[in-house]
Design an enzyme around this catalytic site. Structure first.
Site, short mmCIF file in Angstrom:
data_model
loop_
_atom_site.label_atom_id
_atom_site.label_comp_id
_atom_site.label_asym_id
_atom_site.label_seq_id
_atom_site.Cartn_x
_atom_site.Cartn_y
_atom_site.Cartn_z
N TYR A 65 49.43 29.41 47.16
CA TYR A 65 48.99 30.52 47.12
C TYR A 65 47.86 30.30 47.94
O TYR A 65 47.61 30.93 48.29
CB TYR A 65 48.78 30.88 45.96
N1 LIG Z 1 46.97 40.34 39.75
C1 LIG Z 1 45.67 39.43 39.39
O1 LIG Z 1 45.50 38.37 38.79
C2 LIG Z 1 45.05 38.41 41.27
C3 LIG Z 1 44.07 38.01 41.15
C4 LIG Z 1 44.03 38.19 42.80
C5 LIG Z 1 44.41 38.36 43.94
N2 LIG Z 1 45.40 39.25 44.05
C6 LIG Z 1 45.96 40.04 45.03
O2 LIG Z 1 46.02 42.00 44.47
C7 LIG Z 1 47.51 41.75 44.96
C8 LIG Z 1 48.95 41.91 44.01
O3 LIG Z 1 48.68 41.57 43.08
P1 LIG Z 1 49.66 41.93 41.40
O4 LIG Z 1 49.49 41.15 40.37
O5 LIG Z 1 49.46 43.96 41.47
O6 LIG Z 1 50.94 41.36 41.83
P2 LIG Z 1 52.65 41.68 41.69
O7 LIG Z 1 52.41 42.64 39.92
O8 LIG Z 1 54.05 40.47 41.43
O9 LIG Z 1 53.34 42.61 42.39
C9 LIG Z 1 53.27 42.26 43.80
C10 LIG Z 1 53.98 43.50 44.39
O10 LIG Z 1 54.76 42.51 45.33
C11 LIG Z 1 55.41 43.38 45.80
N3 LIG Z 1 56.16 42.03 47.37
C12 LIG Z 1 56.83 41.11 47.25
N4 LIG Z 1 56.99 40.45 47.90
C13 LIG Z 1 57.22 41.54 49.06
C14 LIG Z 1 57.33 41.63 50.45
N5 LIG Z 1 58.42 40.75 51.19
N6 LIG Z 1 58.23 43.66 51.19
C15 LIG Z 1 57.46 44.11 50.27
N7 LIG Z 1 56.25 43.55 48.94
C16 LIG Z 1 56.89 42.51 48.47
C17 LIG Z 1 56.03 43.15 44.92
O11 LIG Z 1 57.51 43.78 45.02
P3 LIG Z 1 59.07 43.53 43.97
O12 LIG Z 1 59.14 45.24 43.16
O13 LIG Z 1 59.95 44.41 44.58
O14 LIG Z 1 59.06 42.29 43.42
C18 LIG Z 1 55.23 44.50 43.60
O15 LIG Z 1 55.30 45.10 43.99
C19 LIG Z 1 48.11 40.21 46.06
O16 LIG Z 1 47.64 39.89 46.80
C20 LIG Z 1 47.37 39.38 45.16
O17 LIG Z 1 47.29 38.19 45.80
C21 LIG Z 1 45.93 39.75 42.32
#
Ligand SMILES: NC(=O)c1ccc[n+]([C@@H]2O[C@H](COP(=O)([O-])OP(=O)(O)OC[C@H]3O[C@@H](n4cnc5c(N)ncnc54)[C@H](OP(=O)(O)O)[C@@H]3O)[C@@H](O)[C@H]2O)c1
Length: 245
Positions: free
Chosen positions: A168
């Site tokens: 990651y």
């Molecule tokens: N949550 C945190 O604490 C946090 C902290 C720092 C940074 N971030 C960043 O914020 C962003 C969003 O995170 P999140 O927490 O919202 O994640 P999440 O709830 O796990 O959602 C991930 C999303 O990415 C989609 N995805 C995964 N692989 C894909 C692919 N090959 N093509 C298209 N879509 C795909 C998933 O779709 P499916 O539903 O089809 O699986 C889902 O819509 C990420 O880039 C993450 O690194 C998050």
């Protein structure tokens, strides 16, 4: 008169992506919700429409070049431009990804979705973003993609001081380099490129005990997506603060 702004968000069927769509939509921006799963992509668009937001589902799997090209050509055909691109989709799982043991397939998955995906998506959409009067690209990064933060073994956060998530962290460090170099390449244009760190946020990935609600986590991203012409480019920001690289 310029037509209304259009934003495209990858991984927008749930989590931060969906909330970023909601917040941009409330600003009267048309939101194109990119998702690889048709059913949940359509459901997300319907949900936002019931909230009065101009939302539309666009199929995209960021690991599939054909799917990326199809998404860009749909947006080109329907709108002829793109104002805001949010590279949000992420691969993340709970498997041990320490440097000494991470298996090649797992490392490949992290880099493919979190680094190569956003590069290819940006390349495909760049001709459309060049048609905007104020293009904005926001790459979703994280403090644990920072070399300075992860190299600090006495970090005040003990979890960060001992964490070793090579897959990651390296994917997001590489994404940060993409931000820096693309911003440099586009310096003479009206396109701004930045990395956003939402902070630990209550999504499926962040878990329910995370620091920020999803509304709060989306804010730094929306801020960077809506920067005016005086705003920064080539930076890394969390909640309006500069993050170390
Ligand atoms: N949550 C945190 O604490 C946090 C902290 C720092 C940074 N971030 C960043 O914020 C962003 C969003 O995170 P999140 O927490 O919202 O994640 P999440 O709830 O796990 O959602 C991930 C999303 O990415 C989609 N995805 C995964 N692989 C894909 C692919 N090959 N093509 C298209 N879509 C795909 C998933 O779709 P499916 O539903 O089809 O699986 C889902 O819509 C990420 O880039 C993450 O690194 C998050």
């Amino acid at each position: 008169m310029e037509t209304s702004k259009i934003a495209f968000i990858t991984g927008a069927n749930r989590g931060l992506g969906l909330e970023i769509g909601r917040q941009l939509g409330k600003l009267k921006i048309k939101v194109l919700l990119g998702a690889r799963n048709e059913e949940s992509g359509r459901e997300a668009a319907s949900q936002l429409k019931t909230e009065g937001i101009d939302a539309e589902f666009i199929p995209i799997d960021v690991t599939d070049n054909k799917s990326i090209e199809n998404a860009a050509s749909v947006v080109k055909r329907r709108y002829g431009k793109l104002d805001i691109l949010i590279n949000n989709a992420v691969f993340f799982n709970r498997e041990n990804q320490s440097p000494s043991i991470i298996p090649p397939d797992l490392l490949h998955n992290y880099l493919n979705t979190n680094f190569i995906g956003p590069v290819l998506v940006s390349q495909a959409f760049l001709p459309l973003i060049r048609e905007s009067s104020a293009g904005r690209i926001v790459n979703l990064s994280t403090s644990i993609g920072s070399l300075a933060t992860m190299g600090d073994s006495v970090n005040t956060n003990p979890k960060i001081a001992t964490a070793t998530p090579l897959g990651y962290s390296s994917s997001k460090a590489a994404l940060n380099m993409f931000t820096v170099l693309l911003a440099k390449e586009l310096k003479e244009t009206n396109i701004k490129v930045n990395s956003a760190d939402p902070g630990l946020t209550q999504t499926d990935m962040g878990g329910k005990d995370a620091t920020y609600t999803v509304e709060e986590g989306a804010r730094p991203v929306v801020w960077l997506a809506c920067l005016d012409e005086h705003g920064p480019t080539g930076g890394f920001f969390s909640h309006k603060k500069v993050n170390p690289w």
